[in-house]
Motif scaffolding. Structure first.
Motif, PDB file in Angstrom:
ATOM      1  N   MET A 172       6.002   4.424  13.974  1.00 46.05           N
ATOM      2  CA  MET A 172       5.507   3.600  12.872  1.00 46.05           C
ATOM      3  C   MET A 172       4.089   3.125  13.165  1.00 46.05           C
ATOM      4  O   MET A 172       3.252   3.050  12.260  1.00 46.05           O
ATOM      5  N   SER A 173       3.805   2.832  14.412  1.00 46.47           N
ATOM      6  CA  SER A 173       2.446   2.408  14.776  1.00 46.47           C
ATOM      7  C   SER A 173       1.438   3.508  14.468  1.00 46.47           C
ATOM      8  O   SER A 173       0.321   3.239  14.009  1.00 46.47           O
ATOM      9  N   ASP A 174       1.829   4.764  14.706  1.00 44.19           N
ATOM     10  CA  ASP A 174       0.959   5.900  14.384  1.00 44.19           C
ATOM     11  C   ASP A 174       0.687   5.959  12.882  1.00 44.19           C
ATOM     12  O   ASP A 174      -0.461   6.145  12.446  1.00 44.19           O
ATOM     13  N   LEU A 175       1.741   5.806  12.093  1.00 51.04           N
ATOM     14  CA  LEU A 175       1.588   5.880  10.640  1.00 51.04           C
ATOM     15  C   LEU A 175       0.714   4.742  10.120  1.00 51.04           C
ATOM     16  O   LEU A 175      -0.149   4.950   9.259  1.00 51.04           O
ATOM     17  N   ILE A 176       0.934   3.545  10.641  1.00 48.81           N
ATOM     18  CA  ILE A 176       0.138   2.393  10.223  1.00 48.81           C
ATOM     19  C   ILE A 176      -1.336   2.625  10.512  1.00 48.81           C
ATOM     20  O   ILE A 176      -2.213   2.361   9.671  1.00 48.81           O
ATOM     21  N   GLU A 177      -1.608   3.146  11.697  1.00 48.91           N
ATOM     22  CA  GLU A 177      -3.005   3.412  12.065  1.00 48.91           C
ATOM     23  C   GLU A 177      -3.623   4.467  11.149  1.00 48.91           C
ATOM     24  O   GLU A 177      -4.761   4.301  10.688  1.00 48.91           O
ATOM     25  N   GLU A 178      -2.885   5.520  10.863  1.00 49.20           N
ATOM     26  CA  GLU A 178      -3.419   6.591  10.043  1.00 49.20           C
ATOM     27  C   GLU A 178      -3.549   6.213   8.568  1.00 49.20           C
ATOM     28  O   GLU A 178      -4.308   6.844   7.832  1.00 49.20           O
ATOM     29  N   LYS A 210      -5.406  -7.303   7.217  1.00 44.87           N
ATOM     30  CA  LYS A 210      -4.902  -7.541   8.568  1.00 44.87           C
ATOM     31  C   LYS A 210      -3.427  -7.947   8.517  1.00 44.87           C
ATOM     32  O   LYS A 210      -2.935  -8.439   7.515  1.00 44.87           O
ATOM     33  N   GLY A 211      -2.746  -7.726   9.618  1.00 49.09           N
ATOM     34  CA  GLY A 211      -1.400  -8.267   9.758  1.00 49.09           C
ATOM     35  C   GLY A 211      -0.263  -7.274   9.726  1.00 49.09           C
ATOM     36  O   GLY A 211       0.895  -7.647   9.937  1.00 49.09           O
ATOM     37  N   TRP A 253       5.201  -5.646  11.749  1.00 46.46           N
ATOM     38  CA  TRP A 253       6.122  -4.660  12.281  1.00 46.46           C
ATOM     39  C   TRP A 253       6.680  -5.086  13.638  1.00 46.46           C
ATOM     40  O   TRP A 253       7.886  -4.999  13.882  1.00 46.46           O
ATOM     41  N   ARG A 254       5.804  -5.568  14.508  1.00 49.34           N
ATOM     42  CA  ARG A 254       6.254  -5.991  15.839  1.00 49.34           C
ATOM     43  C   ARG A 254       7.198  -7.177  15.750  1.00 49.34           C
ATOM     44  O   ARG A 254       8.251  -7.199  16.407  1.00 49.34           O
ATOM     45  N   GLN A 255       6.825  -8.183  14.961  1.00 46.71           N
ATOM     46  CA  GLN A 255       7.642  -9.384  14.873  1.00 46.71           C
ATOM     47  C   GLN A 255       9.012  -9.100  14.280  1.00 46.71           C
ATOM     48  O   GLN A 255      10.034  -9.593  14.763  1.00 46.71           O
ATOM     49  N   ALA A 308       4.637 -14.578   3.663  1.00 49.67           N
ATOM     50  CA  ALA A 308       3.250 -14.790   3.241  1.00 49.67           C
ATOM     51  C   ALA A 308       2.351 -13.647   3.709  1.00 49.67           C
ATOM     52  O   ALA A 308       1.519 -13.143   2.940  1.00 49.67           O
ATOM     53  N   VAL A 309       2.515 -13.236   4.973  1.00 48.63           N
ATOM     54  CA  VAL A 309       1.711 -12.120   5.494  1.00 48.63           C
ATOM     55  C   VAL A 309       2.042 -10.838   4.742  1.00 48.63           C
ATOM     56  O   VAL A 309       1.150 -10.086   4.327  1.00 48.63           O
ATOM     57  N   PHE A 310       3.325 -10.580   4.536  1.00 49.83           N
ATOM     58  CA  PHE A 310       3.723  -9.361   3.851  1.00 49.83           C
ATOM     59  C   PHE A 310       3.233  -9.343   2.404  1.00 49.83           C
ATOM     60  O   PHE A 310       2.768  -8.304   1.906  1.00 49.83           O
ATOM     61  N   ARG A 311       3.320 -10.450   1.726  1.00 55.20           N
ATOM     62  CA  ARG A 311       2.839 -10.505   0.331  1.00 55.20           C
ATOM     63  C   ARG A 311       1.358 -10.183   0.268  1.00 55.20           C
ATOM     64  O   ARG A 311       0.899  -9.448  -0.619  1.00 55.20           O
ATOM     65  N   SER A 312       0.586 -10.717   1.211  1.00 52.51           N
ATOM     66  CA  SER A 312      -0.859 -10.460   1.238  1.00 52.51           C
ATOM     67  C   SER A 312      -1.147  -8.985   1.493  1.00 52.51           C
ATOM     68  O   SER A 312      -1.971  -8.370   0.804  1.00 52.51           O
ATOM     69  N   VAL A 313      -0.449  -8.418   2.478  1.00 54.05           N
ATOM     70  CA  VAL A 313      -0.626  -6.998   2.800  1.00 54.05           C
ATOM     71  C   VAL A 313      -0.242  -6.134   1.600  1.00 54.05           C
ATOM     72  O   VAL A 313      -0.977  -5.235   1.187  1.00 54.05           O
ATOM     73  N   GLN A 314       0.899  -6.407   1.045  1.00 53.87           N
ATOM     74  CA  GLN A 314       1.418  -5.606  -0.056  1.00 53.87           C
ATOM     75  C   GLN A 314       0.496  -5.640  -1.269  1.00 53.87           C
ATOM     76  O   GLN A 314       0.166  -4.588  -1.847  1.00 53.87           O
ATOM     77  N   ALA A 315       0.037  -6.824  -1.645  1.00 60.19           N
ATOM     78  CA  ALA A 315      -0.839  -6.959  -2.813  1.00 60.19           C
ATOM     79  C   ALA A 315      -2.164  -6.245  -2.589  1.00 60.19           C
ATOM     80  O   ALA A 315      -2.649  -5.508  -3.469  1.00 60.19           O
ATOM     81  N   THR A 316      -2.766  -6.450  -1.431  1.00 61.84           N
ATOM     82  CA  THR A 316      -4.067  -5.835  -1.143  1.00 61.84           C
ATOM     83  C   THR A 316      -3.970  -4.312  -1.131  1.00 61.84           C
ATOM     84  O   THR A 316      -4.809  -3.621  -1.713  1.00 61.84           O
ATOM     85  N   VAL A 317      -2.920  -3.794  -0.494  1.00 62.35           N
ATOM     86  CA  VAL A 317      -2.780  -2.343  -0.375  1.00 62.35           C
ATOM     87  C   VAL A 317      -2.458  -1.705  -1.724  1.00 62.35           C
ATOM     88  O   VAL A 317      -3.005  -0.652  -2.070  1.00 62.35           O
ATOM     89  N   ILE A 318      -1.593  -2.329  -2.515  1.00 64.40           N
ATOM     90  CA  ILE A 318      -1.259  -1.743  -3.824  1.00 64.40           C
ATOM     91  C   ILE A 318      -2.479  -1.735  -4.733  1.00 64.40           C
ATOM     92  O   ILE A 318      -2.734  -0.755  -5.452  1.00 64.40           O
TER      93      ILE A 318
END
Length: 231
Positions: free
Chosen positions: A140-146, A154-155, A160-162, A213-223
């Motif tokens: 998963m770390s590979d996919l996230i990086e790519e 960020k986040g 994923w780790r947490q 909160a972190v996931f919502r920020s990531v999800q919104a920005t990426v979508i």
């Protein structure tokens, strides 16, 4: 006791837990819980993107040739509601596990769109992704990086780790249980079965709020980024 009586008793217990926990989370007995607001915002985000994609022309074709659109309908919306339902029944462990699945699916679905843009079917994209993961032993770390998300948000690696170490792996869950039991004079609701929240749950509810909160920020920005680069 008959099966009907067992079902009725369990249903009554769940319904009462939901009613009491909603009062607690809304602050009717004191301070409101920011975790409840974050989870409601997660649900509202899902409904927002469902509405956006439902309004698109040629929705069936556009649905089938992308991966993020199916993610919104098949993962984002139902699992957001699942997190809300489990929060209300004090099943906090399930909340974190559902969030982990959402993160994993989100990364994989985005990566499949990014890596296989010429494929006409999202099912074919996912099949090719699974083969790539198996053949190249990608983590998963590979996919996230790519995915290249670190350039816009960020986040993701933190999430994923947490979620993996703290709420999926046995050691993380056991360590959390030991910590909660030894540091609180009373047993937190999330360690029981359909119990109402108390002050002993403030710590884990705070962790849930931060994670959502972190996931919502990531999800919104990426979508939003995906909408602009994938017509």
């Amino acid at each position: 006791m008959s099966r009907r009586n067992v079902v009725n008793t369990l249903s009554d217990r769940i319904a009462e837990t939901v009613r009491e926990n909603e009062k607690i989370l809304l602050g009717r007995y004191g301070r409101a819980s920011p975790a409840y607001d974050e989870v409601l915002a997660l649900v509202n985000s899902a409904e927002k993107y469902v509405e956006i994609f439902m309004e698109e022309g040629e929705s069936s074709r556009r649905y089938s040739n992308s991966c993020i659109r199916p993610y919104v309908f098949l993962i984002m919306r139902p699992f957001s509601y699942a997190v809300l339902a489990d929060l209300l029944t004090s099943n906090v462990v399930a909340c974190f596990m559902e969030l982990r699945l959402m993160v994993e699916s989100f990364v994989k679905f985005y990566y499949a769109d990014l890596k296989y843009p010429k494929q006409a079917s999202f099912r074919e994209k996912i099949r090719l992704l699974q083969e790539e993961i198996r053949d190249k032993e990608k983590s998963m770390s590979d996919l996230i990086e790519e995915c290249g998300w670190d350039k816009i948000v960020k986040g993701v690696n933190f999430l994923w780790r947490q979620l993996s170490r703290g709420w999926l792996h046995t050691k993380g869950i056991v360590d959390r249980i030991v910590e909660e039991v030894t540091s609180n004079p009373s047993l937190p609701a999330w360690l029981g079965e359909y119990r109402t929240y108390t002050d002993a749950d403030l710590h884990v509810l705070g962790d849930l709020r931060k994670t959502v909160a972190v996931f919502r920020s990531v999800q919104a920005t990426v979508i939003e980024h995906w909408i602009h680069i994938f017509p």
